[in-house]
Design a protein around this motif. Sequence first.
Motif, PDB file in Angstrom:
ATOM      1  N   ILE A  72      -6.369   0.412   4.562  1.00 51.05           N
ATOM      2  CA  ILE A  72      -7.306   1.396   5.120  1.00 51.05           C
ATOM      3  C   ILE A  72      -7.870   2.194   3.947  1.00 51.05           C
ATOM      4  N   PRO A 114       0.835  -1.205   0.000  1.00 54.41           N
ATOM      5  CA  PRO A 114       0.000   0.000   0.000  1.00 54.41           C
ATOM      6  C   PRO A 114       0.871   1.256   0.000  1.00 54.41           C
ATOM      7  N   ASN A 166      -1.035   8.524   7.151  1.00 54.92           N
ATOM      8  CA  ASN A 166      -1.005   9.051   8.533  1.00 54.92           C
ATOM      9  C   ASN A 166      -1.525   7.993   9.514  1.00 54.92           C
ATOM     10  N   ALA A 182      -1.774   4.642   8.898  1.00 64.86           N
ATOM     11  CA  ALA A 182      -0.961   3.416   8.848  1.00 64.86           C
ATOM     12  C   ALA A 182       0.345   3.570   9.610  1.00 64.86           C
ATOM     13  N   THR A 183       0.844   4.831   9.724  1.00 61.92           N
ATOM     14  CA  THR A 183       2.082   5.037  10.491  1.00 61.92           C
ATOM     15  C   THR A 183       1.796   5.626  11.882  1.00 61.92           C
ATOM     16  N   GLU A 230       7.649   7.890  15.895  1.00 56.26           N
ATOM     17  CA  GLU A 230       6.549   8.275  15.006  1.00 56.26           C
ATOM     18  C   GLU A 230       6.656   7.778  13.570  1.00 56.26           C
ATOM     19  N   THR A 249      -0.919  11.470   3.004  1.00 56.19           N
ATOM     20  CA  THR A 249      -2.356  11.178   2.950  1.00 56.19           C
ATOM     21  C   THR A 249      -2.865  10.660   4.302  1.00 56.19           C
ATOM     22  N   GLU A 293       1.266  -0.108   9.392  1.00 55.86           N
ATOM     23  CA  GLU A 293       2.123   0.118   8.212  1.00 55.86           C
ATOM     24  C   GLU A 293       1.737  -0.757   7.021  1.00 55.86           C
ATOM     25  N   ASN A 310       2.107  -6.121   2.396  1.00 53.83           N
ATOM     26  CA  ASN A 310       3.373  -5.421   2.631  1.00 53.83           C
ATOM     27  C   ASN A 310       4.452  -6.296   3.282  1.00 53.83           C
ATOM     28  N   GLY A 332       0.522   5.760   0.040  1.00 48.34           N
ATOM     29  CA  GLY A 332      -0.240   7.008   0.015  1.00 48.34           C
ATOM     30  C   GLY A 332       0.584   8.073  -0.676  1.00 48.34           C
ATOM     31  N   GLY A 333       0.994   9.083   0.085  1.00 43.70           N
ATOM     32  CA  GLY A 333       1.775  10.180  -0.499  1.00 43.70           C
ATOM     33  C   GLY A 333       3.247   9.847  -0.672  1.00 43.70           C
ATOM     34  N   ASN A 334       3.657   8.668  -0.197  1.00 41.86           N
ATOM     35  CA  ASN A 334       5.052   8.224  -0.331  1.00 41.86           C
ATOM     36  C   ASN A 334       6.033   9.179   0.365  1.00 41.86           C
ATOM     37  N   THR A 335       5.623   9.729   1.490  1.00 46.73           N
ATOM     38  CA  THR A 335       6.519  10.608   2.253  1.00 46.73           C
ATOM     39  C   THR A 335       7.099   9.906   3.483  1.00 46.73           C
ATOM     40  N   GLY A 336       6.756   8.644   3.672  1.00 44.97           N
ATOM     41  CA  GLY A 336       7.236   7.898   4.840  1.00 44.97           C
ATOM     42  C   GLY A 336       8.759   7.896   4.888  1.00 44.97           C
ATOM     43  N   GLY A 353       2.626  11.520  14.001  1.00 42.94           N
ATOM     44  CA  GLY A 353       2.615  12.420  15.158  1.00 42.94           C
ATOM     45  C   GLY A 353       2.650  13.871  14.715  1.00 42.94           C
TER      46      GLY A 353
HETATM   47  P1  FAD Z   1       3.344   6.563   2.680  1.00 46.92           P
HETATM   48  O1  FAD Z   1       4.728   7.046   2.811  1.00 46.92           O
HETATM   49  O2  FAD Z   1       2.824   6.394   1.311  1.00 46.92           O
HETATM   50  O3  FAD Z   1       3.192   5.182   3.460  1.00 46.92           O
HETATM   51  C1  FAD Z   1       3.644   5.051   4.782  1.00 46.92           C
HETATM   52  C2  FAD Z   1       3.289   3.642   5.299  1.00 46.92           C
HETATM   53  O4  FAD Z   1       1.874   3.504   5.385  1.00 46.92           O
HETATM   54  C3  FAD Z   1       3.745   2.510   4.389  1.00 46.92           C
HETATM   55  O5  FAD Z   1       4.081   1.404   5.179  1.00 46.92           O
HETATM   56  C4  FAD Z   1       2.525   2.183   3.552  1.00 46.92           C
HETATM   57  O6  FAD Z   1       2.522   0.855   3.091  1.00 46.92           O
HETATM   58  C5  FAD Z   1       1.401   2.434   4.544  1.00 46.92           C
HETATM   59  N1  FAD Z   1       0.152   2.920   3.960  1.00 46.92           N
HETATM   60  C6  FAD Z   1      -0.034   4.069   3.240  1.00 46.92           C
HETATM   61  N2  FAD Z   1      -1.339   4.199   2.937  1.00 46.92           N
HETATM   62  C7  FAD Z   1      -1.985   3.126   3.451  1.00 46.92           C
HETATM   63  C8  FAD Z   1      -3.350   2.693   3.469  1.00 46.92           C
HETATM   64  N3  FAD Z   1      -4.312   3.415   2.903  1.00 46.92           N
HETATM   65  N4  FAD Z   1      -3.649   1.537   4.089  1.00 46.92           N
HETATM   66  C9  FAD Z   1      -2.682   0.788   4.686  1.00 46.92           C
HETATM   67  N5  FAD Z   1      -1.382   1.153   4.695  1.00 46.92           N
HETATM   68  C10 FAD Z   1      -1.043   2.301   4.087  1.00 46.92           C
HETATM   69  N6  FAD Z   1       5.847  11.737  10.371  1.00 46.92           N
HETATM   70  C11 FAD Z   1       5.426  12.016  11.611  1.00 46.92           C
HETATM   71  O7  FAD Z   1       4.813  11.151  12.247  1.00 46.92           O
HETATM   72  N7  FAD Z   1       5.668  13.242  12.192  1.00 46.92           N
HETATM   73  C12 FAD Z   1       6.309  14.233  11.547  1.00 46.92           C
HETATM   74  O8  FAD Z   1       6.518  15.298  12.099  1.00 46.92           O
HETATM   75  C13 FAD Z   1       6.736  13.985  10.218  1.00 46.92           C
HETATM   76  N8  FAD Z   1       7.347  14.950   9.514  1.00 46.92           N
HETATM   77  C14 FAD Z   1       7.727  14.693   8.237  1.00 46.92           C
HETATM   78  C15 FAD Z   1       8.340  15.720   7.521  1.00 46.92           C
HETATM   79  C16 FAD Z   1       8.759  15.494   6.217  1.00 46.92           C
HETATM   80  C17 FAD Z   1       9.395  16.603   5.440  1.00 46.92           C
HETATM   81  C18 FAD Z   1       8.568  14.203   5.617  1.00 46.92           C
HETATM   82  C19 FAD Z   1       8.996  13.921   4.209  1.00 46.92           C
HETATM   83  C20 FAD Z   1       7.960  13.201   6.338  1.00 46.92           C
HETATM   84  C21 FAD Z   1       7.542  13.426   7.646  1.00 46.92           C
HETATM   85  N9  FAD Z   1       6.928  12.428   8.399  1.00 46.92           N
HETATM   86  C22 FAD Z   1       6.490  12.689   9.660  1.00 46.92           C
HETATM   87  C23 FAD Z   1       6.783  11.064   7.851  1.00 46.92           C
HETATM   88  C24 FAD Z   1       5.538  10.900   6.940  1.00 46.92           C
HETATM   89  O9  FAD Z   1       5.170  12.017   6.299  1.00 46.92           O
HETATM   90  C25 FAD Z   1       4.350  10.490   7.716  1.00 46.92           C
HETATM   91  O10 FAD Z   1       4.623   9.269   8.308  1.00 46.92           O
HETATM   92  C26 FAD Z   1       3.077  10.325   6.877  1.00 46.92           C
HETATM   93  O11 FAD Z   1       2.100   9.998   7.786  1.00 46.92           O
HETATM   94  C27 FAD Z   1       3.104   9.277   5.764  1.00 46.92           C
HETATM   95  O12 FAD Z   1       1.967   9.447   4.923  1.00 46.92           O
HETATM   96  P2  FAD Z   1       2.006   9.006   3.388  1.00 46.92           P
HETATM   97  O13 FAD Z   1       0.637   9.154   2.830  1.00 46.92           O
HETATM   98  O14 FAD Z   1       3.070   9.708   2.663  1.00 46.92           O
HETATM   99  O15 FAD Z   1       2.345   7.466   3.529  1.00 46.92           O
END
Ligand code: FAD
Length: 469
Positions: free
Chosen positions: A207, A68, A145, A147-148, A427, A141, A201, A464, A70-74, A151
């Motif tokens: 989700i 899975p 948020n 799945a991780t 987090e 996304t 995760e 995953n 989302g925004g790929n920012t993990g 915070g």
């Molecule tokens: P993704 O990176 O796409 O995925 C993250 C994980 O969730 C992967 O394991 C994926 O398989 C799983 N996943 C994604 N979508 C789903 C779904 N729909 N169902 C099941 N599993 C799914 N994190 C913090 O907690 N606090 C911070 O302050 C913080 N600051 C950040 C600052 C920057 C500049 C960056 C780049 C990242 C930061 N992060 C932070 C990390 C990240 O942004 C967060 O963890 C965010 O919640 C991930 O969301 P995403 O949609 O990009 O998920």
Amino acid sequence: MSDNLLQALREAVGEAGLITDAERMQSYLSDWRGAYRGQAAAVLRPASTEEVAAVVRLCAQAGVALVPQGGNTGLCGGSIPDDSGAQIVLSLTRMKRIRAVDVGNETITVEAGVILQQLQEAAAEVGRLFPLSLGAEGSCTVGGNLATNAGGTAVLRYGNMRDLALGLEVVLPDGRIWDGLRGLRKDNTGYDLKHLFIGSEGTLGIITAAVLKLFPAVRSLTTAWVALPSPQAAVELIGQMRGLCGDRLTGFELMSRQSVEFVLRHVAGVSDPFADTHPWYVLIELSDAQPNAPLNELLEEGLGAAFEQGVALDAVVAASDAQVRALWALREGISEAQNHEGPSLKHDISVPVSRIPDFIARTDQTLQQMFPGVRIVAYGHVGDGNLHYNVSKPVGADDAVFKAQAEAIMRVIYDQTLHYAGSISAEHGLGQSKRLAAQHYKAPLELELMARVKQALDPAGLMNPGKLL
Ligand code: FAD
Ligand code: MLT
Ligand code: ZN
């Protein structure tokens, strides 16, 4: 992947939801930092829960693993497939509907692909606040948020994503849809299943939607940037400010001088609020739902006492919205700035707030003895006991030599974390990067229980794989 499966998946998601072209797949195959890269048989972008369920069912029948995304920012490689080319990336980014807003119940129901910033804006449109806030909010996304269990900078007052979710809709590994979209603040009918999926995760299911809490909008805000002599001063100051301001203290972020220097060097449009340099800084935010709340007076009182005691060395209070944004840019720019300084090692630890000063002192000392010249970029959500204790390579050092030291550096940091009864991931989660370390640093009984939960929900191991466990 067989032609039959490909055809069935095409029928399930339509042409718009299927990417097999190598070039178009690229952005789904590496992470924000460029630290992880994988291969995939295809990227699927379903547009509804039913489409997600159809995809999961087809992949379960064919024994194909799903990653899975989302925004790929993990920040721990959780959303990136392995390099076998056999896995499928399941991107939720087309599922971006706000399904319902129930102002009377103070809830909003959104799909997993809604971008956090859009969720914040939707809440603001009805005069409410959705408080999760983090540097990646313009692209991460709700699904990611959750799945991780993200915070960010407002956990101190509002909690992390787990505290903000009331209900979930999840596609289970066998393709059935669990409709747990209940907007209830009280429900004691057994195990609270949503909490299994929050923070999992992507290893237990997909989700697809969530019911989230709304809060009163912020109508008074005060933001200050304060110079401090030490992390101990930060712990003392947060204690004093909390006592004085209670829940009005909504942000308290700690930054070392090294962290701020990186931002000043690499992020456009920021400047040092002070003429002199100081070893540590905190960004303090006070907010209130009441207009004209006496936040400046509270801040003055708190800082006045801090100056008298030598806890604070200097301070500026933002006088305009632009200055508020400029101070936050200094804080939020650290992740990006560190990327420009060559390879960095991220350690997203937590310890009891009171132990942060000892943790920093001991870990700094050990690392500088063992790896002279490494640049320690320590900052984070100090009120949550959460430090981003990141390490950049020494100036001029060879990338390969530094990377070869990564494991040993990590051990020093995680051993200290354990010593102070902390967690190796506060987090960002375990993903690929901390999966093996968790086997060493988590209690065997906790690992056993986690493996049993995984086995019960995903016996074929198609959700995953290679992440978290
Ligand atoms: P993704 O990176 O796409 O995925 C993250 C994980 O969730 C992967 O394991 C994926 O398989 C799983 N996943 C994604 N979508 C789903 C779904 N729909 N169902 C099941 N599993 C799914 N994190 C913090 O907690 N606090 C911070 O302050 C913080 N600051 C950040 C600052 C920057 C500049 C960056 C780049 C990242 C930061 N992060 C932070 C990390 C990240 O942004 C967060 O963890 C965010 O919640 C991930 O969301 P995403 O949609 O990009 O998920
Ligand atoms: C942050 O709080 O800025 C991120 O979670 C930390 C990071 O990028 O390491
Ligand atoms: Zn953080």
